[in-house]
Each structure stands twice: as C-alpha cells, then as structure tokens.
Design a protein around this motif. Structure first.
Motif, short mmCIF file in Angstrom:
data_model
loop_
_atom_site.label_atom_id
_atom_site.label_comp_id
_atom_site.label_asym_id
_atom_site.label_seq_id
_atom_site.Cartn_x
_atom_site.Cartn_y
_atom_site.Cartn_z
N UNK A 180 1.01 -1.16 -0.10
CA UNK A 180 0.04 0.11 -0.12
C UNK A 180 0.71 1.20 0.10
N UNK A 181 2.02 1.20 0.46
CA UNK A 181 2.85 2.53 0.77
C UNK A 181 3.17 2.73 -0.75
N UNK A 182 3.66 1.85 -1.70
CA UNK A 182 4.10 2.25 -3.05
C UNK A 182 2.95 2.49 -3.79
N UNK A 223 8.85 2.28 1.49
CA UNK A 223 9.03 0.87 1.73
C UNK A 223 9.97 0.39 2.82
N UNK A 224 11.14 1.12 2.79
CA UNK A 224 12.11 1.03 3.90
C UNK A 224 11.36 1.07 5.44
N UNK A 225 10.54 2.39 5.52
CA UNK A 225 10.01 2.49 6.79
C UNK A 225 9.00 1.43 7.20
N UNK A 226 8.48 0.89 6.21
CA UNK A 226 7.38 0.01 6.51
C UNK A 226 8.15 -1.26 6.91
N UNK A 227 9.08 -1.71 6.35
CA UNK A 227 10.02 -2.74 6.52
C UNK A 227 10.54 -2.65 8.03
#
Length: 280
Positions: A202-204, A257-261
């Motif tokens: 969803x972030x992307x 994406x990195x923050x979600x990871x």
C-alpha cells in the motif's frame, strides 16, 4: 552463578554482533546493487556518447537536482504529504473495515463486492469524477491515493484475521474469553504479518495514486507536486529534470518501503518466523 552470568553476557554479546552484522548486510547489499546500476548507467552514457537531451548521465541528473531544487523541493514536499496522509487513512480505514468484515460471513459477503469494485476500477478513469464532486484539488489527490492504497491493506488484514487457528479460538471460548479478548490475543497477532505485507504494498500504491491524482488535477504554482513538475519538464524537453524528478519519486517510494519494513521487523522480529534472522 558467575558462570551463568558470564554465559548470559556472552549470549547477549553474540546476539548483538549477529544483529549488527545482519543490519550491515541489509544495508550494504542494496547499496552495492544501486551503485552497480548507477555505474552501468554512467558507463553506457560515456561510451555511447548519448546526448543529454536523450539520456543524461548521473552527474547531469545530480547537477539538475541541485540547480532545480527550489522547484523540485517544494513539489517533493507536496507529493510526500499527500502520499503519507493517504497511507495513514488507508491504514486506519483498511484495518477498521477488515475488522468489521471479519465479524461474520454475511457481513463480508454483503460489503466485499463494494471494496472489490473500488479496486478493479482504474483510478485514472474515476479521478476526473472525484475532482467534480470534492471541493478542492488537494482533496481529490488525497482520495485518489487513498483508494489505490486501501484495498491491499484491507485485504491482507482481513486474510490475517481469518487465518487464526480454529482450535485456538475454540480454546479461548472454552475459557470464557469475550469476542474482544479473542481479537486482542489471537486474531490481531495472527493478522500482523499480513497487515505489514499489505502496508508495504500500500505504501508504493499510495505514491502511485498521488501521482495519478496530480496528473489528473494538474495543479500549478505553489501547490504543484512532482507529477506536475514531470509534465512541465516533458513539455519543455528538459530531459535531465525529467530524470531528476523520477529519481526523487523512486527515492520517496524506497524510503516508504524501507520505513514499512523497519516497522514490520520491529513488531515481528521477536516472535514471527518471517522476520527472525536465520541461524548460521
């Protein structure tokens, strides 16, 4: 007793070293891949002598980023604000709707077609209609980004809520657990890995929806986002600025994406197999 304390300290030290080495691995390998891609790009431009108006080199793109930052910087802020706000609304709305749909099969059967219809309808087709019915262009952009990001978060969270082991739920009911306690201690933890998977997707998609909304709305001036700057550069045949804008969009998507990871790893690394580092 002293031997036990020494052993525990050595274990903690070993875990700390493993975590640091794994963190270095997770950072170094992507950076190495990105560096190799940029080096190949620079080598191709240099060897083929492609003119900058067709394919600018990395140095030209960096120079353009610096010189055009007074325009690109505020545009990046506008797009980032729209994307993050839409993602936050998608997280709250998607999680709440998933929790609502998971309460009973008839509720899911009643409302699920509506959510599917929103997903399969191209956002490019409904963006002009959204612009007609909402009061401001900023709201239209936000709705476009929200609609695109909502479905994967909702669907993954719903799948996670439905994935709880049935015999565990029966055991909780045997001990007199309420519906809320069952959700808190069983369904919600089971849904967390699925939720974070949906969040990464969803972030992307929120960024994609924000760009589509900006394309459709076409705001200029101080409220212009990166999509408008991209169209502006294309109309002026300013290829270096086009690439600079694309680099900013790619970096923004990578950061999200990195923050979600990182959030997923922080929440799941202590108990879920998907984020536990493999033993060497």
């Amino acid at each position: 007793m002293e031997g036990t304390n020494v052993g525990a300290a050595e274990t903690r030290s070993g875990r700390s070293k493993t975590s640091l080495s794994e963190l270095a691995f997770r950072i170094a390998v992507p950076l190495l891949g990105a560096g190799a891609m940029v080096a190949f790009w620079a080598a191709y431009v240099w060897l083929s002598e492609v003119p900058p108006y067709i394919l600018p080199g990395p140095d030209k793109v960096v120079t353009t980023l610096i010189s055009d930052w007074p325009k690109l910087g505020p545009a990046l802020g506008i797009t980032t604000k729209t994307t993050l706000l839409a993602l936050l609304c998608a997280v709250v709305g998607g999680g709440s709707i998933a929790l609502f749909l998971a309460q009973a099969r008839w509720i899911e059967a009643l409302f699920y077609p509506i959510t599917v219809t929103l997903q399969v309808t191209p956002i490019v087709a409904i963006a002009p209609l959204i612009l007609i019915y909402v009061p401001t262009p900023e709201t239209a952009q936000l709705i476009c980004a929200f609609v695109v990001a909502f479905f994967p978060i909702m669907l993954n969270t719903l799948q996670g809520l439905k994935s709880a082991e049935r015999h565990h739920a029966d055991l909780l009911r045997t001990y007199g657990a309420s519906r809320w306690q069952t959700i808190r201690y069983l369904s919600a933890p089971t849904a967390l890995p699925h939720f974070f998977a949906g969040l990464k997707i969803g972030g992307g998609l929120a960024l994609v929806g924000a760009i589509v909304g900006e394309f459709s709305v076409g705001q200029a001036g101080n409220n212009a986002g990166l999509a408008f700057r991209l169209l502006e550069a294309q109309s002026q045949l300013n290829t270096p600025r086009v690439f600079a804008t694309l680099v900013l969009l790619a970096c923004l998507g990578a950061v999200i994406f990195a923050a979600a990871s990182i959030l997923s790893r922080f929440a799941l690394s202590h108990w879920h197999q998907s984020e536990i580092a493999p033993k060497k």
